[in-house]
Write a protein that holds these residues in place. Structure first.
Motif, PDB file in Angstrom:
ATOM      1  N   ARG A  29      -0.562 -27.283  -4.309  1.00  0.00           N
ATOM      2  CA  ARG A  29       0.752 -26.624  -4.253  1.00  0.00           C
ATOM      3  C   ARG A  29       0.679 -25.143  -4.597  1.00  0.00           C
ATOM      4  N   LEU A  30      -0.309 -24.477  -4.040  1.00  0.00           N
ATOM      5  CA  LEU A  30      -0.347 -23.020  -4.168  1.00  0.00           C
ATOM      6  C   LEU A  30       0.579 -22.447  -3.115  1.00  0.00           C
ATOM      7  N   LEU A  31       1.190 -21.311  -3.407  1.00  0.00           N
ATOM      8  CA  LEU A  31       2.037 -20.663  -2.405  1.00  0.00           C
ATOM      9  C   LEU A  31       1.134 -19.896  -1.447  1.00  0.00           C
ATOM     10  N   PRO A  32       1.104 -20.282  -0.173  1.00  0.00           N
ATOM     11  CA  PRO A  32       0.132 -19.676   0.747  1.00  0.00           C
ATOM     12  C   PRO A  32       0.369 -18.183   0.984  1.00  0.00           C
ATOM     13  N   TRP A  33       1.583 -17.701   0.700  1.00  0.00           N
ATOM     14  CA  TRP A  33       1.880 -16.294   0.968  1.00  0.00           C
ATOM     15  C   TRP A  33       1.652 -15.400  -0.248  1.00  0.00           C
ATOM     16  N   ALA A  84      -5.064 -24.036  -9.263  1.00  0.00           N
ATOM     17  CA  ALA A  84      -3.901 -24.758  -9.782  1.00  0.00           C
ATOM     18  C   ALA A  84      -4.053 -25.010 -11.285  1.00  0.00           C
ATOM     19  N   GLY A 112       7.584 -30.041  -2.183  1.00  0.00           N
ATOM     20  CA  GLY A 112       6.631 -30.006  -3.282  1.00  0.00           C
ATOM     21  C   GLY A 112       6.489 -28.609  -3.863  1.00  0.00           C
ATOM     22  N   LEU A 113       6.563 -27.593  -2.987  1.00  0.00           N
ATOM     23  CA  LEU A 113       6.435 -26.209  -3.469  1.00  0.00           C
ATOM     24  C   LEU A 113       7.638 -25.826  -4.327  1.00  0.00           C
ATOM     25  N   MET A 131       7.229 -27.543  -7.643  1.00  0.00           N
ATOM     26  CA  MET A 131       6.219 -26.832  -8.419  1.00  0.00           C
ATOM     27  C   MET A 131       6.811 -25.556  -9.023  1.00  0.00           C
ATOM     28  N   TYR A 155       7.208 -24.240 -12.961  1.00  0.00           N
ATOM     29  CA  TYR A 155       6.689 -22.974 -13.473  1.00  0.00           C
ATOM     30  C   TYR A 155       7.793 -21.974 -13.793  1.00  0.00           C
ATOM     31  N   PRO A 158       9.935 -16.510   1.821  1.00  0.00           N
ATOM     32  CA  PRO A 158       8.655 -16.485   2.551  1.00  0.00           C
ATOM     33  C   PRO A 158       8.383 -17.784   3.293  1.00  0.00           C
ATOM     34  N   TRP A 200      -0.923 -13.760   5.497  1.00  0.00           N
ATOM     35  CA  TRP A 200      -1.531 -14.788   4.657  1.00  0.00           C
ATOM     36  C   TRP A 200      -1.983 -15.988   5.465  1.00  0.00           C
TER      37      TRP A 200
END
Lengths: 252, 248
Positions: free
Chosen positions: A89-93, A141, B147-148, B151, B155, B169, B246
Protein backbone atom coordinates in the motif's frame (compact mmCIF):
# COMPACT_ATOMS: atom_id res chain seq x y z
CA UNK A 1 18.06 9.87 16.33
CA UNK A 2 14.70 8.22 16.72
CA UNK A 3 15.89 5.31 18.83
CA UNK A 4 14.60 6.79 22.06
CA UNK A 5 13.06 3.82 23.83
CA UNK A 6 9.34 4.32 24.13
CA UNK A 7 7.59 1.54 25.92
CA UNK A 8 5.22 -0.69 24.06
CA UNK A 9 1.49 -0.61 24.54
CA UNK A 10 -0.32 -2.81 27.03
CA UNK A 11 -3.52 -4.30 25.60
CA UNK A 12 -6.44 -6.05 27.18
CA UNK A 13 -9.27 -7.50 25.18
CA UNK A 14 -12.38 -8.24 27.17
CA UNK A 15 -15.25 -10.30 25.81
CA UNK A 16 -14.83 -9.15 22.23
CA UNK A 17 -17.37 -10.29 19.67
CA UNK A 18 -17.67 -9.33 16.05
CA UNK A 19 -20.62 -10.11 13.84
CA UNK A 20 -21.08 -9.43 10.15
CA UNK A 21 -24.79 -9.80 9.57
CA UNK A 22 -25.71 -13.21 11.00
CA UNK A 23 -22.18 -14.57 10.92
CA UNK A 24 -20.29 -14.34 14.21
CA UNK A 25 -16.66 -14.05 13.14
CA UNK A 26 -15.19 -13.52 16.60
CA UNK A 27 -16.78 -15.19 19.61
CA UNK A 28 -15.93 -13.90 23.05
CA UNK A 29 -12.21 -13.18 22.78
CA UNK A 30 -10.31 -12.55 26.01
CA UNK A 31 -6.65 -11.69 25.70
CA UNK A 32 -4.07 -9.70 27.60
CA UNK A 33 -0.88 -8.55 25.91
CA UNK A 34 2.02 -7.14 27.93
CA UNK A 35 3.89 -4.03 26.90
CA UNK A 36 6.66 -4.90 24.47
CA UNK A 37 5.46 -8.44 23.83
CA UNK A 38 5.64 -10.01 20.39
CA UNK A 39 2.47 -11.93 19.65
CA UNK A 40 1.81 -14.12 16.64
CA UNK A 41 -1.76 -15.00 15.75
CA UNK A 42 -2.09 -18.09 13.60
CA UNK A 43 -5.03 -19.96 12.17
CA UNK A 44 -6.53 -21.10 8.92
CA UNK A 45 -7.92 -18.59 6.49
CA UNK A 46 -11.31 -17.36 7.51
CA UNK A 47 -10.79 -18.12 11.19
CA UNK A 48 -11.11 -14.48 12.16
CA UNK A 49 -7.45 -13.63 12.85
CA UNK A 50 -7.34 -10.65 10.49
CA UNK A 51 -10.68 -9.44 11.82
CA UNK A 52 -9.23 -9.48 15.33
CA UNK A 53 -6.25 -7.44 14.16
CA UNK A 54 -8.56 -4.87 12.54
CA UNK A 55 -10.42 -4.47 15.85
CA UNK A 56 -7.16 -3.92 17.72
CA UNK A 57 -6.11 -1.40 15.09
CA UNK A 58 -9.35 0.49 15.49
CA UNK A 59 -10.21 0.06 11.81
CA UNK A 60 -13.38 -1.73 12.87
CA UNK A 61 -15.50 -1.50 15.98
CA UNK A 62 -16.36 -4.65 17.93
CA UNK A 63 -20.00 -5.71 18.06
CA UNK A 64 -19.57 -6.43 21.77
CA UNK A 65 -16.79 -6.21 24.32
CA UNK A 66 -14.01 -3.73 24.89
CA UNK A 67 -10.39 -3.34 23.89
CA UNK A 68 -8.29 -1.51 26.48
CA UNK A 69 -5.32 0.29 24.98
CA UNK A 70 -3.10 1.30 27.90
CA UNK A 71 -6.13 0.80 30.15
CA UNK A 72 -8.24 3.20 28.13
CA UNK A 73 -11.12 2.01 26.01
CA UNK A 74 -10.08 2.05 22.36
CA UNK A 75 -12.31 4.04 20.05
CA UNK A 76 -11.18 4.16 16.46
CA UNK A 77 -7.65 4.62 15.16
CA UNK A 78 -4.94 5.40 17.69
CA UNK A 79 -1.94 7.55 16.73
CA UNK A 80 0.44 5.22 18.59
CA UNK A 81 -0.64 2.21 16.53
CA UNK A 82 0.63 1.56 13.03
CA UNK A 83 -0.30 -1.20 10.64
CA UNK A 84 1.70 -2.99 8.02
CA UNK A 85 -0.49 -4.63 5.41
CA UNK A 86 0.12 -7.68 3.25
CA UNK A 87 0.08 -5.53 0.12
CA UNK A 88 2.54 -2.75 0.84
CA UNK A 89 0.00 0.00 0.00
CA UNK A 90 2.62 2.51 -1.03
CA UNK A 91 1.29 5.53 -2.88
CA UNK A 92 2.62 5.05 -6.42
CA UNK A 93 2.69 8.80 -7.11
CA UNK A 94 4.98 9.64 -4.20
CA UNK A 95 8.73 9.09 -4.15
CA UNK A 96 9.87 6.50 -1.63
CA UNK A 97 11.06 9.16 0.80
CA UNK A 98 7.65 10.90 0.69
CA UNK A 99 5.88 7.58 1.17
CA UNK A 100 7.85 6.92 4.33
CA UNK A 101 7.23 10.45 5.58
CA UNK A 102 3.48 10.23 5.01
CA UNK A 103 1.57 11.98 7.76
CA UNK A 104 4.68 13.30 9.52
CA UNK A 105 5.20 16.94 10.30
CA UNK A 106 8.23 19.05 11.09
CA UNK A 107 11.60 17.69 10.04
CA UNK A 108 10.05 14.72 8.27
CA UNK A 109 12.70 14.28 5.60
CA UNK A 110 15.46 13.45 8.06
CA UNK A 111 13.15 11.08 9.91
CA UNK A 112 12.12 9.35 6.69
CA UNK A 113 15.73 8.92 5.67
CA UNK A 114 16.61 7.54 9.07
CA UNK A 115 13.78 5.00 8.80
CA UNK A 116 14.89 3.99 5.31
CA UNK A 117 18.37 3.46 6.65
CA UNK A 118 16.95 1.08 9.28
CA UNK A 119 15.52 -1.13 6.55
CA UNK A 120 18.59 -0.84 4.35
CA UNK A 121 17.06 1.24 1.57
CA UNK A 122 18.55 4.67 2.24
CA UNK A 123 19.92 4.85 -1.31
CA UNK A 124 16.48 4.39 -2.89
CA UNK A 125 14.82 7.40 -1.23
CA UNK A 126 14.51 9.36 -4.45
CA UNK A 127 12.89 6.65 -6.59
CA UNK A 128 9.30 5.75 -7.45
CA UNK A 129 7.79 2.70 -5.72
CA UNK A 130 7.12 1.03 -9.08
CA UNK A 131 10.82 0.23 -9.55
CA UNK A 132 11.06 -1.79 -6.32
CA UNK A 133 10.67 -5.56 -5.90
CA UNK A 134 7.94 -6.98 -3.65
CA UNK A 135 10.37 -7.46 -0.77
CA UNK A 136 11.75 -3.93 -1.10
CA UNK A 137 8.23 -2.51 -1.12
CA UNK A 138 7.52 -4.27 2.15
CA UNK A 139 10.73 -2.83 3.58
CA UNK A 140 9.53 0.63 2.65
CA UNK A 141 6.15 -0.15 4.23
CA UNK A 142 7.98 -1.25 7.37
CA UNK A 143 10.01 1.97 7.39
CA UNK A 144 6.81 3.96 7.01
CA UNK A 145 5.26 2.07 9.94
CA UNK A 146 8.27 2.63 12.18
CA UNK A 147 9.17 6.20 11.33
CA UNK A 148 6.71 7.73 13.78
CA UNK A 149 8.04 5.56 16.62
CA UNK A 150 4.83 3.55 17.14
CA UNK A 151 4.20 1.85 20.47
CA UNK A 152 2.07 -0.82 18.84
CA UNK A 153 2.90 -2.38 15.47
CA UNK A 154 0.25 -4.53 13.84
CA UNK A 155 1.37 -6.77 11.02
CA UNK A 156 -1.30 -8.32 8.82
CA UNK A 157 0.47 -11.19 7.04
CA UNK A 158 3.14 -8.75 5.93
CA UNK A 159 5.40 -11.40 4.44
CA UNK A 160 2.72 -13.59 2.92
CA UNK A 161 3.47 -12.60 -0.66
CA UNK A 162 7.27 -12.84 -0.46
CA UNK A 163 9.58 -15.65 -1.49
CA UNK A 164 11.13 -17.87 1.19
CA UNK A 165 14.58 -16.24 1.32
CA UNK A 166 13.25 -12.68 1.39
CA UNK A 167 10.87 -13.76 4.15
CA UNK A 168 13.68 -14.95 6.40
CA UNK A 169 15.57 -11.70 5.79
CA UNK A 170 12.50 -9.66 6.65
CA UNK A 171 11.76 -11.72 9.76
CA UNK A 172 15.27 -10.96 11.07
CA UNK A 173 14.82 -7.29 10.27
CA UNK A 174 11.48 -7.10 12.06
CA UNK A 175 12.86 -8.97 15.07
CA UNK A 176 15.89 -6.67 15.33
CA UNK A 177 13.87 -3.49 15.03
CA UNK A 178 11.40 -4.78 17.59
CA UNK A 179 14.23 -5.55 20.04
CA UNK A 180 15.78 -2.14 19.44
CA UNK A 181 12.63 -0.05 19.66
CA UNK A 182 10.61 -1.94 22.24
CA UNK A 183 7.15 -1.61 20.69
CA UNK A 184 4.44 -4.20 21.19
CA UNK A 185 4.05 -6.30 18.04
CA UNK A 186 1.11 -8.38 16.90
CA UNK A 187 1.60 -10.36 13.74
CA UNK A 188 -1.08 -12.29 11.93
CA UNK A 189 0.39 -15.11 9.89
CA UNK A 190 -0.54 -18.49 8.51
CA UNK A 191 3.07 -19.61 8.66
CA UNK A 192 3.58 -21.47 11.95
CA UNK A 193 7.34 -21.53 11.49
CA UNK A 194 7.36 -17.75 11.17
CA UNK A 195 5.26 -17.46 14.33
CA UNK A 196 7.66 -19.65 16.31
CA UNK A 197 10.67 -17.76 14.95
CA UNK A 198 9.43 -14.37 16.07
CA UNK A 199 6.83 -14.50 18.81
CA UNK A 200 6.93 -14.58 22.58
CA UNK A 201 3.47 -16.10 22.43
CA UNK A 202 1.65 -17.88 19.65
CA UNK A 203 -2.11 -17.64 19.69
CA UNK A 204 -4.23 -19.98 17.65
CA UNK A 205 -7.69 -18.89 16.55
CA UNK A 206 -10.16 -21.44 15.31
CA UNK A 207 -13.67 -20.51 14.20
CA UNK A 208 -13.50 -17.19 16.02
CA UNK A 209 -12.18 -18.50 19.32
CA UNK A 210 -8.75 -18.64 20.93
CA UNK A 211 -7.98 -22.35 21.27
CA UNK A 212 -4.29 -22.16 22.08
CA UNK A 213 -2.08 -19.59 23.80
CA UNK A 214 1.47 -20.91 23.82
CA UNK A 215 4.56 -19.27 25.27
CA UNK A 216 7.66 -19.72 23.14
CA UNK A 217 10.51 -19.87 25.62
CA UNK A 218 13.39 -20.03 23.16
CA UNK A 219 16.44 -17.81 23.21
CA UNK A 220 16.86 -15.26 20.47
CA UNK A 221 18.02 -15.25 17.77
CA UNK A 222 16.26 -18.53 17.24
CA UNK A 223 17.90 -21.31 15.28
CA UNK A 224 15.52 -22.98 12.92
CA UNK A 225 17.41 -26.29 13.01
CA UNK A 226 17.13 -26.44 16.81
CA UNK A 227 15.29 -29.49 18.19
CA UNK A 228 13.12 -27.46 20.60
CA UNK A 229 12.16 -25.14 17.78
CA UNK A 230 11.17 -28.02 15.52
CA UNK A 231 9.18 -29.66 18.29
CA UNK A 232 7.26 -26.48 19.09
CA UNK A 233 6.56 -25.83 15.44
CA UNK A 234 5.42 -29.42 14.98
CA UNK A 235 3.11 -29.42 18.00
CA UNK A 236 1.46 -26.11 17.00
CA UNK A 237 1.10 -27.23 13.41
CA UNK A 238 -0.54 -30.44 14.67
CA UNK A 239 -2.98 -28.36 16.66
CA UNK A 240 -3.81 -26.21 13.65
CA UNK A 241 -4.36 -29.21 11.41
CA UNK A 242 -5.40 -31.81 14.00
CA UNK A 243 -8.70 -30.32 15.02
CA UNK A 244 -9.67 -29.87 11.39
CA UNK A 245 -9.04 -33.58 10.79
CA UNK A 246 -11.38 -34.52 13.62
CA UNK A 247 -14.10 -32.35 12.19
CA UNK A 248 -13.58 -34.02 8.83
CA UNK A 249 -13.99 -37.52 10.31
CA UNK A 250 -17.14 -36.33 11.98
CA UNK A 251 -18.47 -35.04 8.74
CA UNK A 252 -17.89 -38.43 7.08
CA UNK B 1 14.55 2.54 -35.70
CA UNK B 2 15.16 5.50 -37.97
CA UNK B 3 13.06 3.90 -40.70
CA UNK B 4 10.18 3.40 -38.26
CA UNK B 5 10.05 7.10 -37.62
CA UNK B 6 8.93 7.72 -41.20
CA UNK B 7 6.10 5.20 -41.20
CA UNK B 8 3.41 7.54 -39.78
CA UNK B 9 4.21 10.13 -42.46
CA UNK B 10 4.03 7.77 -45.42
CA UNK B 11 0.29 8.02 -46.04
CA UNK B 12 0.08 11.84 -45.75
CA UNK B 13 3.05 12.09 -48.09
CA UNK B 14 1.41 9.74 -50.60
CA UNK B 15 -1.83 11.77 -50.45
CA UNK B 16 0.15 14.95 -51.07
CA UNK B 17 1.86 13.45 -54.12
CA UNK B 18 -1.43 12.20 -55.60
CA UNK B 19 -3.05 15.56 -54.87
CA UNK B 20 -0.23 17.44 -56.55
CA UNK B 21 -0.20 15.17 -59.58
CA UNK B 22 -3.97 15.31 -59.96
CA UNK B 23 -4.03 19.10 -60.00
CA UNK B 24 -0.87 19.51 -62.08
CA UNK B 25 -2.14 17.19 -64.80
CA UNK B 26 -5.56 18.85 -64.61
CA UNK B 27 -7.42 15.60 -63.71
CA UNK B 28 -9.57 17.75 -61.47
CA UNK B 29 -10.91 21.28 -61.80
CA UNK B 30 -8.41 23.44 -59.86
CA UNK B 31 -11.18 25.93 -59.16
CA UNK B 32 -12.95 23.31 -57.07
CA UNK B 33 -9.80 21.55 -55.98
CA UNK B 34 -6.81 23.88 -55.72
CA UNK B 35 -3.30 22.47 -55.92
CA UNK B 36 -1.17 22.13 -52.78
CA UNK B 37 1.01 24.89 -54.17
CA UNK B 38 -1.96 27.25 -54.22
CA UNK B 39 -2.82 26.32 -50.62
CA UNK B 40 0.80 26.92 -49.61
CA UNK B 41 0.77 30.28 -51.40
CA UNK B 42 -2.43 31.21 -49.57
CA UNK B 43 -0.75 30.19 -46.34
CA UNK B 44 2.22 32.53 -46.97
CA UNK B 45 0.03 35.38 -48.17
CA UNK B 46 -2.27 35.22 -45.16
CA UNK B 47 0.66 34.79 -42.80
CA UNK B 48 2.40 37.86 -44.19
CA UNK B 49 -0.75 39.96 -43.99
CA UNK B 50 -1.13 38.88 -40.36
CA UNK B 51 -4.67 37.68 -41.01
CA UNK B 52 -3.90 34.01 -40.38
CA UNK B 53 -2.28 34.67 -37.03
CA UNK B 54 -5.14 36.92 -35.92
CA UNK B 55 -7.77 34.34 -36.82
CA UNK B 56 -5.81 31.44 -35.32
CA UNK B 57 -5.31 33.48 -32.18
CA UNK B 58 -9.03 34.28 -31.96
CA UNK B 59 -9.95 30.60 -32.36
CA UNK B 60 -7.32 29.35 -29.94
CA UNK B 61 -8.37 31.86 -27.33
CA UNK B 62 -11.98 30.70 -27.51
CA UNK B 63 -10.92 27.08 -27.43
CA UNK B 64 -8.65 27.55 -24.46
CA UNK B 65 -11.06 29.68 -22.44
CA UNK B 66 -13.83 27.15 -22.99
CA UNK B 67 -11.51 24.28 -22.18
CA UNK B 68 -10.29 25.75 -18.91
CA UNK B 69 -13.79 26.58 -17.70
CA UNK B 70 -15.22 23.25 -18.88
CA UNK B 71 -12.45 21.18 -17.32
CA UNK B 72 -12.77 23.10 -14.05
CA UNK B 73 -16.53 22.56 -13.84
CA UNK B 74 -16.24 18.95 -15.00
CA UNK B 75 -13.61 18.18 -12.38
CA UNK B 76 -15.59 19.93 -9.69
CA UNK B 77 -18.73 17.89 -10.30
CA UNK B 78 -16.76 14.70 -10.94
CA UNK B 79 -14.96 15.04 -7.61
CA UNK B 80 -18.08 16.16 -5.76
CA UNK B 81 -20.21 13.27 -6.99
CA UNK B 82 -17.35 10.82 -6.65
CA UNK B 83 -16.71 11.79 -3.05
CA UNK B 84 -20.25 12.30 -1.77
CA UNK B 85 -22.87 9.66 -2.63
CA UNK B 86 -25.60 12.11 -1.64
CA UNK B 87 -24.39 14.58 -4.28
CA UNK B 88 -24.30 11.80 -6.85
CA UNK B 89 -27.88 10.82 -6.03
CA UNK B 90 -28.99 14.41 -6.36
CA UNK B 91 -27.08 15.39 -9.51
CA UNK B 92 -25.97 12.44 -11.58
CA UNK B 93 -29.24 11.49 -13.28
CA UNK B 94 -29.89 15.13 -14.22
CA UNK B 95 -26.40 15.46 -15.66
CA UNK B 96 -26.78 12.22 -17.59
CA UNK B 97 -30.01 13.55 -19.10
CA UNK B 98 -28.33 16.75 -20.23
CA UNK B 99 -25.42 14.72 -21.57
CA UNK B 100 -27.68 13.04 -24.06
CA UNK B 101 -28.56 16.34 -25.73
CA UNK B 102 -26.17 16.92 -28.64
CA UNK B 103 -24.71 20.21 -27.47
CA UNK B 104 -24.49 21.60 -30.99
CA UNK B 105 -28.28 21.41 -31.10
CA UNK B 106 -28.11 24.33 -28.68
CA UNK B 107 -26.68 26.68 -31.33
CA UNK B 108 -30.00 28.39 -32.14
CA UNK B 109 -30.72 28.86 -28.44
CA UNK B 110 -27.21 30.13 -27.82
CA UNK B 111 -27.44 32.69 -30.62
CA UNK B 112 -30.67 34.04 -29.16
CA UNK B 113 -29.29 34.06 -25.61
CA UNK B 114 -25.78 35.32 -26.23
CA UNK B 115 -25.92 36.83 -29.72
CA UNK B 116 -22.97 36.25 -32.01
CA UNK B 117 -20.29 37.41 -29.57
CA UNK B 118 -17.62 35.41 -27.79
CA UNK B 119 -19.81 34.20 -24.91
CA UNK B 120 -21.97 31.90 -27.02
CA UNK B 121 -19.05 30.05 -28.57
CA UNK B 122 -17.24 29.71 -25.29
CA UNK B 123 -20.46 28.48 -23.69
CA UNK B 124 -20.78 25.75 -26.31
CA UNK B 125 -17.17 24.67 -25.84
CA UNK B 126 -17.70 24.55 -22.07
CA UNK B 127 -20.76 22.34 -22.45
CA UNK B 128 -18.96 20.06 -24.90
CA UNK B 129 -15.83 19.75 -22.78
CA UNK B 130 -17.65 19.30 -19.47
CA UNK B 131 -19.04 15.79 -19.92
CA UNK B 132 -15.98 13.72 -20.80
CA UNK B 133 -14.09 15.36 -17.93
CA UNK B 134 -16.98 14.88 -15.51
CA UNK B 135 -17.55 11.23 -16.37
CA UNK B 136 -13.87 10.33 -16.19
CA UNK B 137 -13.10 12.29 -13.02
CA UNK B 138 -16.08 10.62 -11.35
CA UNK B 139 -14.89 7.21 -12.48
CA UNK B 140 -11.36 8.09 -11.33
CA UNK B 141 -12.52 8.82 -7.80
CA UNK B 142 -14.61 5.68 -7.64
CA UNK B 143 -11.78 3.47 -8.84
CA UNK B 144 -9.27 4.57 -6.19
CA UNK B 145 -7.94 1.60 -4.24
CA UNK B 146 -9.86 1.55 -0.94
CA UNK B 147 -6.82 -0.01 0.68
CA UNK B 148 -4.81 3.15 0.01
CA UNK B 149 -7.46 5.31 1.67
CA UNK B 150 -7.53 3.00 4.67
CA UNK B 151 -3.74 3.07 4.88
CA UNK B 152 -3.69 6.86 4.67
CA UNK B 153 -6.15 7.10 7.56
CA UNK B 154 -4.00 4.79 9.68
CA UNK B 155 -1.11 7.17 8.99
CA UNK B 156 -3.13 10.11 10.23
CA UNK B 157 -4.18 11.69 6.94
CA UNK B 158 -7.58 13.30 6.80
CA UNK B 159 -9.50 16.13 5.20
CA UNK B 160 -7.55 18.27 2.77
CA UNK B 161 -4.26 16.35 3.17
CA UNK B 162 -6.00 13.07 2.41
CA UNK B 163 -7.57 14.65 -0.66
CA UNK B 164 -4.34 16.21 -1.88
CA UNK B 165 -2.06 13.21 -1.31
CA UNK B 166 -4.32 10.28 -2.09
CA UNK B 167 -7.68 11.11 -3.67
CA UNK B 168 -6.64 13.68 -6.25
CA UNK B 169 -3.53 11.90 -7.58
CA UNK B 170 -5.50 8.66 -7.60
CA UNK B 171 -8.23 10.19 -9.75
CA UNK B 172 -5.82 12.04 -12.02
CA UNK B 173 -5.03 9.35 -14.63
CA UNK B 174 -8.71 8.84 -15.47
CA UNK B 175 -9.37 12.58 -15.39
CA UNK B 176 -6.61 13.20 -17.91
CA UNK B 177 -8.14 10.62 -20.24
CA UNK B 178 -11.28 12.74 -20.04
CA UNK B 179 -9.35 15.91 -20.81
CA UNK B 180 -7.81 14.34 -23.90
CA UNK B 181 -11.19 13.17 -25.11
CA UNK B 182 -12.59 16.62 -24.58
CA UNK B 183 -9.90 18.24 -26.78
CA UNK B 184 -11.44 16.69 -29.88
CA UNK B 185 -14.88 17.89 -28.84
CA UNK B 186 -13.45 21.35 -28.15
CA UNK B 187 -12.23 21.83 -31.74
CA UNK B 188 -15.33 20.26 -33.24
CA UNK B 189 -17.58 22.60 -31.28
CA UNK B 190 -15.51 25.57 -32.26
CA UNK B 191 -15.46 24.75 -35.97
CA UNK B 192 -19.22 24.43 -36.08
CA UNK B 193 -19.96 27.47 -33.97
CA UNK B 194 -17.48 29.63 -35.88
CA UNK B 195 -19.14 28.84 -39.18
CA UNK B 196 -22.56 29.84 -37.88
CA UNK B 197 -22.18 33.34 -36.58
CA UNK B 198 -18.91 35.07 -35.93
CA UNK B 199 -16.60 37.79 -37.13
CA UNK B 200 -13.19 36.28 -36.48
CA UNK B 201 -11.49 32.89 -36.18
CA UNK B 202 -10.50 30.11 -38.56
CA UNK B 203 -14.13 29.15 -39.13
CA UNK B 204 -14.96 32.72 -40.11
CA UNK B 205 -11.97 32.80 -42.45
CA UNK B 206 -13.27 29.69 -44.19
CA UNK B 207 -16.85 30.96 -44.46
CA UNK B 208 -15.65 34.30 -45.74
CA UNK B 209 -13.50 32.55 -48.37
CA UNK B 210 -16.53 30.56 -49.47
CA UNK B 211 -18.30 33.80 -50.40
CA UNK B 212 -15.43 34.66 -52.73
CA UNK B 213 -14.91 31.11 -53.91
CA UNK B 214 -11.35 31.04 -52.51
CA UNK B 215 -11.01 27.26 -52.33
CA UNK B 216 -7.33 27.51 -51.41
CA UNK B 217 -8.19 29.42 -48.22
CA UNK B 218 -10.98 26.98 -47.36
CA UNK B 219 -8.66 24.00 -47.67
CA UNK B 220 -6.02 25.88 -45.70
CA UNK B 221 -8.51 26.48 -42.88
CA UNK B 222 -9.32 22.80 -42.70
CA UNK B 223 -5.62 21.96 -42.56
CA UNK B 224 -5.07 24.52 -39.82
CA UNK B 225 -7.79 22.86 -37.77
CA UNK B 226 -6.09 19.51 -38.27
CA UNK B 227 -2.75 20.98 -37.20
CA UNK B 228 -4.28 22.64 -34.13
CA UNK B 229 -5.96 19.38 -33.18
CA UNK B 230 -2.72 17.45 -33.48
CA UNK B 231 -0.83 20.13 -31.59
CA UNK B 232 -3.26 20.17 -28.68
CA UNK B 233 -3.08 16.40 -28.46
CA UNK B 234 0.71 16.59 -28.31
CA UNK B 235 0.54 19.19 -25.55
CA UNK B 236 -1.95 17.05 -23.62
CA UNK B 237 0.31 14.03 -23.99
CA UNK B 238 3.28 15.99 -22.70
CA UNK B 239 1.23 17.13 -19.71
CA UNK B 240 0.16 13.58 -19.05
CA UNK B 241 3.72 12.35 -19.19
CA UNK B 242 4.81 14.99 -16.73
CA UNK B 243 1.88 14.59 -14.30
CA UNK B 244 1.92 10.79 -14.40
CA UNK B 245 5.68 10.31 -14.44
CA UNK B 246 5.41 7.94 -11.50
CA UNK B 247 3.92 5.33 -13.80
CA UNK B 248 6.57 2.86 -14.85
Amino acid sequence: MGTTQRQGVHLKIDGLKKRFGDAEVLKNIHLEIQAGEFIAIVGKSGCGKSTLLRQIAGLDTPSEGVIYHEHHELRGLHPDSKIMFQDSRLLPWLKIRDNVGLGLTGDWKAKAEWALEQVGLADRANEWPSVLSGGQKQRVALARALVSGPRLLLLDEPLGALDALTRIDMQRLIENLWKEQGFTAIMVTHDVSEAVALADRVILIEAGEITLDKKIALYRPRERGNAMYAELEGSILDRVLGKAEKVDTFAI
Amino acid sequence: MNKDKWIPFMIPLLVLIIWYTATELAWVDTKLFPSPVAVLTAFFKLTLSGELLAHTWASSQRALTGLVIGVAIGMFFGLLNGLYPIAEKLLDSTLQMIRNIPHLALIPVVIIWFGIGEEGKIFLVVVGVFFPVYVNAFYGIRSIDKGLIEMAKVYGLKGWTLFKKVVLPGALPATLVGVRQSLGIMWLTLIVSETVAVDSGIGYMAMNARDFMQMDVIILSIMIYAALGKLSDLIAKAFEKRLLRWRA
